[in-house]
Write a protein that holds these residues in place. Structure first.
Motif, PDB file in Angstrom:
ATOM      1  N   SER A   1       0.686  -1.215  -0.106  1.00  0.00           N
ATOM      2  CA  SER A   1      -0.057  -0.122  -0.002  1.00  0.00           C
ATOM      3  C   SER A   1       0.672   1.192  -0.103  1.00  0.00           C
ATOM      4  CB  SER A   1      -1.050  -0.095   1.243  1.00  0.00           C
ATOM      5  OG  SER A   1      -0.221   0.113   2.442  1.00  0.00           O
ATOM      6  N   HIS A   2       2.212   1.135   0.051  1.00  0.00           N
ATOM      7  CA  HIS A   2       3.098   2.291  -0.001  1.00  0.00           C
ATOM      8  C   HIS A   2       3.479   2.603  -1.363  1.00  0.00           C
ATOM      9  CE1 HIS A   2       3.724   2.810   4.468  1.00  0.00           C
ATOM     10  NE2 HIS A   2       3.094   1.616   4.585  1.00  0.00           N
ATOM     11  N   ARG A   3       2.946   2.407  -2.317  1.00  0.00           N
ATOM     12  CA  ARG A   3       3.068   2.821  -3.684  1.00  0.00           C
ATOM     13  C   ARG A   3       1.719   3.206  -4.114  1.00  0.00           C
ATOM     14  NH1 ARG A   3       5.788  -2.410  -4.559  1.00  0.00           N
ATOM     15  NH2 ARG A   3       8.000  -2.340  -4.014  1.00  0.00           N
ATOM     16  N   SER A   4       1.853   4.561  -4.879  1.00  0.00           N
ATOM     17  CA  SER A   4       0.670   5.237  -5.458  1.00  0.00           C
ATOM     18  C   SER A   4       1.148   5.774  -6.668  1.00  0.00           C
ATOM     19  CB  SER A   4       0.087   6.081  -4.199  1.00  0.00           C
ATOM     20  OG  SER A   4      -0.345   5.325  -3.474  1.00  0.00           O
ATOM     21  N   LEU A   5       0.206   6.118  -7.729  1.00  0.00           N
ATOM     22  CA  LEU A   5       0.335   6.944  -8.812  1.00  0.00           C
ATOM     23  C   LEU A   5      -0.029   8.324  -8.606  1.00  0.00           C
ATOM     24  CD1 LEU A   5      -0.711   4.505 -11.457  1.00  0.00           C
ATOM     25  CD2 LEU A   5       1.648   5.108 -10.841  1.00  0.00           C
ATOM     26  N   TYR A   6       0.791   9.532  -8.991  1.00  0.00           N
ATOM     27  CA  TYR A   6       0.419  10.612  -9.075  1.00  0.00           C
ATOM     28  C   TYR A   6       0.941  11.506 -10.314  1.00  0.00           C
ATOM     29  CZ  TYR A   6       0.201   9.606  -4.116  1.00  0.00           C
ATOM     30  OH  TYR A   6      -0.037   8.987  -2.916  1.00  0.00           O
ATOM     31  N   VAL A   7       0.875  12.590 -10.420  1.00  0.00           N
ATOM     32  CA  VAL A   7       1.241  13.543 -11.389  1.00  0.00           C
ATOM     33  C   VAL A   7       2.079  14.577 -11.150  1.00  0.00           C
ATOM     34  CG1 VAL A   7       0.347  14.827 -13.558  1.00  0.00           C
ATOM     35  CG2 VAL A   7      -0.977  12.909 -12.714  1.00  0.00           C
ATOM     36  N   ILE A   8       3.432  14.791 -11.832  1.00  0.00           N
ATOM     37  CA  ILE A   8       4.297  15.547 -11.586  1.00  0.00           C
ATOM     38  C   ILE A   8       4.488  16.452 -13.097  1.00  0.00           C
ATOM     39  CG2 ILE A   8       6.420  16.540 -10.730  1.00  0.00           C
ATOM     40  CD1 ILE A   8       6.564  14.254  -8.752  1.00  0.00           C
ATOM     41  N   ASP A   9       4.269  17.753 -13.202  1.00  0.00           N
ATOM     42  CA  ASP A   9       4.461  18.489 -14.291  1.00  0.00           C
ATOM     43  C   ASP A   9       4.167  17.688 -15.669  1.00  0.00           C
ATOM     44  OD1 ASP A   9       5.789  20.383 -12.781  1.00  0.00           O
ATOM     45  OD2 ASP A   9       8.125  19.460 -13.042  1.00  0.00           O
ATOM     46  N   ASP A  10       2.902  17.257 -15.622  1.00  0.00           N
ATOM     47  CA  ASP A  10       2.307  16.615 -16.759  1.00  0.00           C
ATOM     48  C   ASP A  10       2.793  15.279 -17.026  1.00  0.00           C
ATOM     49  OD1 ASP A  10       0.496  18.632 -16.816  1.00  0.00           O
ATOM     50  OD2 ASP A  10       1.847  19.802 -18.094  1.00  0.00           O
ATOM     51  N   CYS A  11       3.506  14.673 -16.140  1.00  0.00           N
ATOM     52  CA  CYS A  11       4.088  13.383 -16.206  1.00  0.00           C
ATOM     53  C   CYS A  11       3.400  12.152 -15.035  1.00  0.00           C
ATOM     54  CB  CYS A  11       5.784  13.250 -16.012  1.00  0.00           C
ATOM     55  SG  CYS A  11       6.445  14.331 -17.126  1.00  0.00           S
ATOM     56  N   LEU A  12       3.175  11.042 -15.620  1.00  0.00           N
ATOM     57  CA  LEU A  12       2.928  10.101 -14.563  1.00  0.00           C
ATOM     58  C   LEU A  12       4.091   9.824 -13.441  1.00  0.00           C
ATOM     59  CD1 LEU A  12       0.404   8.295 -13.885  1.00  0.00           C
ATOM     60  CD2 LEU A  12       1.507   6.494 -15.268  1.00  0.00           C
ATOM     61  N   CYS A  13       3.818   9.910 -12.405  1.00  0.00           N
ATOM     62  CA  CYS A  13       4.842   9.541 -11.284  1.00  0.00           C
ATOM     63  C   CYS A  13       4.472   8.419 -10.510  1.00  0.00           C
ATOM     64  CB  CYS A  13       4.837  11.007 -10.717  1.00  0.00           C
ATOM     65  SG  CYS A  13       5.600  10.886  -8.913  1.00  0.00           S
ATOM     66  N   LEU A  14       5.445   7.667  -9.878  1.00  0.00           N
ATOM     67  CA  LEU A  14       5.257   6.662  -9.009  1.00  0.00           C
ATOM     68  C   LEU A  14       6.026   7.031  -7.774  1.00  0.00           C
ATOM     69  CD1 LEU A  14       4.499   2.842  -9.304  1.00  0.00           C
ATOM     70  CD2 LEU A  14       6.155   3.685  -7.948  1.00  0.00           C
ATOM     71  N   CYS A  15       5.125   7.081  -6.610  1.00  0.00           N
ATOM     72  CA  CYS A  15       6.024   7.326  -5.547  1.00  0.00           C
ATOM     73  C   CYS A  15       6.178   5.947  -4.757  1.00  0.00           C
ATOM     74  CB  CYS A  15       5.336   8.342  -4.482  1.00  0.00           C
ATOM     75  SG  CYS A  15       6.150   8.585  -2.983  1.00  0.00           S
ATOM     76  N   ASP A  16       7.441   5.493  -4.651  1.00  0.00           N
ATOM     77  CA  ASP A  16       7.752   4.214  -3.832  1.00  0.00           C
ATOM     78  C   ASP A  16       8.205   4.481  -2.323  1.00  0.00           C
ATOM     79  OD1 ASP A  16       8.291   1.695  -3.008  1.00  0.00           O
ATOM     80  OD2 ASP A  16       9.584   1.379  -4.510  1.00  0.00           O
ATOM     81  N   ASP A  17       7.239   4.149  -1.356  1.00  0.00           N
ATOM     82  CA  ASP A  17       7.590   4.572   0.027  1.00  0.00           C
ATOM     83  C   ASP A  17       7.464   3.229   0.994  1.00  0.00           C
ATOM     84  OD1 ASP A  17       7.692   6.077   2.143  1.00  0.00           O
ATOM     85  OD2 ASP A  17       5.697   6.404   2.420  1.00  0.00           O
ATOM     86  N   SER A  18       8.013   2.120   0.253  1.00  0.00           N
ATOM     87  CA  SER A  18       8.011   1.016   0.753  1.00  0.00           C
ATOM     88  C   SER A  18       9.417   0.766   1.347  1.00  0.00           C
ATOM     89  CB  SER A  18       7.558  -0.257  -0.245  1.00  0.00           C
ATOM     90  OG  SER A  18       8.286  -0.361  -1.218  1.00  0.00           O
TER      91      SER A  18
END
Length: 377
Positions: A252-269
């Motif tokens: 559950s510590h990975r999620s998709l977001y958007v940064i500067d019109d680019c798809l972003c994956l934040c890996d917090d695991s």
């Protein structure tokens, strides 16, 4: 209007000049100007009025033990160059509801859910906090099978036709999922079953490039593979994209977001990032690159929870939101220094507070909703 010595200063100014003057005001002043006079309100609400240079803001909806069930005192924080501007704009977001769940934002519109544990359905609203208008959408139809409240929502706009759409993916009784689409202005939902991915309840949905994106995992007991599910709002077809290396296991510590019109994956695991927060960006629509490494152990108290990246500033610093501590902070990859902006907020904010990147607009909801009842707050 502005009156000095009984002289109306705006009476003889051409309308186009008044529009130009008002459009250059900060967003907070524009909100307030609507209440100064009927003339100002008519100018701001006219089709000719546009923001001169819409700037991204952080929209924060605080949740405290004293929060009302019918209104929330939200704040705008302006992102200016390489910093967050110290002045905030507070306003009341009085869309009727229960626990506030801010689901998505696009072109100045935000999707709100009035979800409450005692309700059998999500009640949805589209709101423009600048024009202070909202529309309550009709409830999605229950699926043909046993109804489940395990839903995820997304809001976006199609590339060619420019249609705004709300998409809901709901889990049925068992492992099956169903996709429901609401096109703004039609007054009704449509159901799409073929190819609907197994999106988890309340999974983060990210809009970029005319597509909605979810991070999903296979529900096969013999597999534990992650992938990105992409829904094209023009064709209404699901396709898939790969995840970054070493991001295939379920967490559950990975999620998709958007940064500067680019798809972003934040890996917090902790399992795959060795105590780092790893930020991946998909700049070309196909492949991932590592753009940020943030060591949790250096600033453990502030970076313990679920993190949402917002924007890369002009100097390369990254603005993020820590959902556990309800804190906005700025991370410098050059110095690894972290500056937090806790002083902008009430210390009683808790983990249910909401924040997202928001670009103000003056889109009147009446131009998008032909069959719905547009209301003001």
């Amino acid at each position: 209007m502005a009156v000095v010595n009984n002289i109306d200063l705006f009476a003889n100014i051409p309308r186009e000049i008044t529009i130009d003057i008002l459009s250059r005001l900060p967003i907070g002043s524009i909100i307030n100007a609507k209440f100064v006079s009927k003339e100002f309100r008519d100018v701001i609400e006219s089709p000719d009025f546009h923001l001169s240079e819409p700037q991204p803001h952080l929209l924060v909806i605080p949740y405290t033990t004293t929060s009302s069930s019918t209104s929330w005192h939200a704040k705008f924080l302006k992102l200016k160059g390489d910093r967050i501007a110290p002045n905030t704009v507070a306003f009341e977001l009085a869309v009727p509801g229960y626990t506030p769940l801010l689901l998505s934002s696009i072109n100045g519109l935000i999707l709100l859910s009035e979800y409450h544990d005692d309700l059998p359905l999500h009640h949805l609203s589209i709101c423009n906090p600048i024009t202070r208008e909202y529309v309550t959408l009709p409830n999605p139809p229950p699926p043909e099978y046993h109804y489940s409240r395990n839903s995820s929502f997304g809001l976006g706009v199609s590339r060619r036709t420019g249609q705004y759409k709300v998409v809901r993916i709901v889990q049925l009784d068992g492992k099956e999922h169903e996709c429901q689409v609401y096109t703004l202005g039609t007054g009704k939902w449509r159901t799409i079953i073929e190819g609907t991915p197994p999106v988890k309840s309340r999974a983060v949905c990210s809009f970029v490039g005319g597509n909605l994106h979810w991070l999903v995992w296979s529900e096969d007991e013999d597999e534990d593979e992650a992938e990105v599910s992409r829904f094209d709002l023009e064709t209404e077809v699901f396709t898939t994209l790969p995840v970054p290396p070493r991001c295939h296991d379920l967490t559950s510590h990975r999620s998709l977001y958007v940064i500067d019109d680019c798809l972003c994956l934040c890996d917090d695991s902790w399992s795959t990032s060795n105590g780092q927060i790893v930020i991946w960006l998909m700049r070309d629509g196909k492949s991932w690159t590592k753009d940020f490494f943030i060591y949790k152990t250096c600033h453990y108290r502030r970076l313990f929870g679920y993190l949402t990246p917002f924007k890369v500033l002009e100097n390369g610093d990254l603005i993020m939101w820590d959902r556990t501590t309800a804190c906005i902070f700025c991370y410098s990859s050059k110095t690894t220094y972290i500056k937090d902006y806790t002083n902008f907020f009430d210390p009683s904010f808790d983990f249910q507070s909401i924040a997202l990147l928001y670009t103000p607009s003056l889109i009147p909801l009446k131009t998008l909703f032909m069959e719905e009842d547009v209301r003001s707050f």
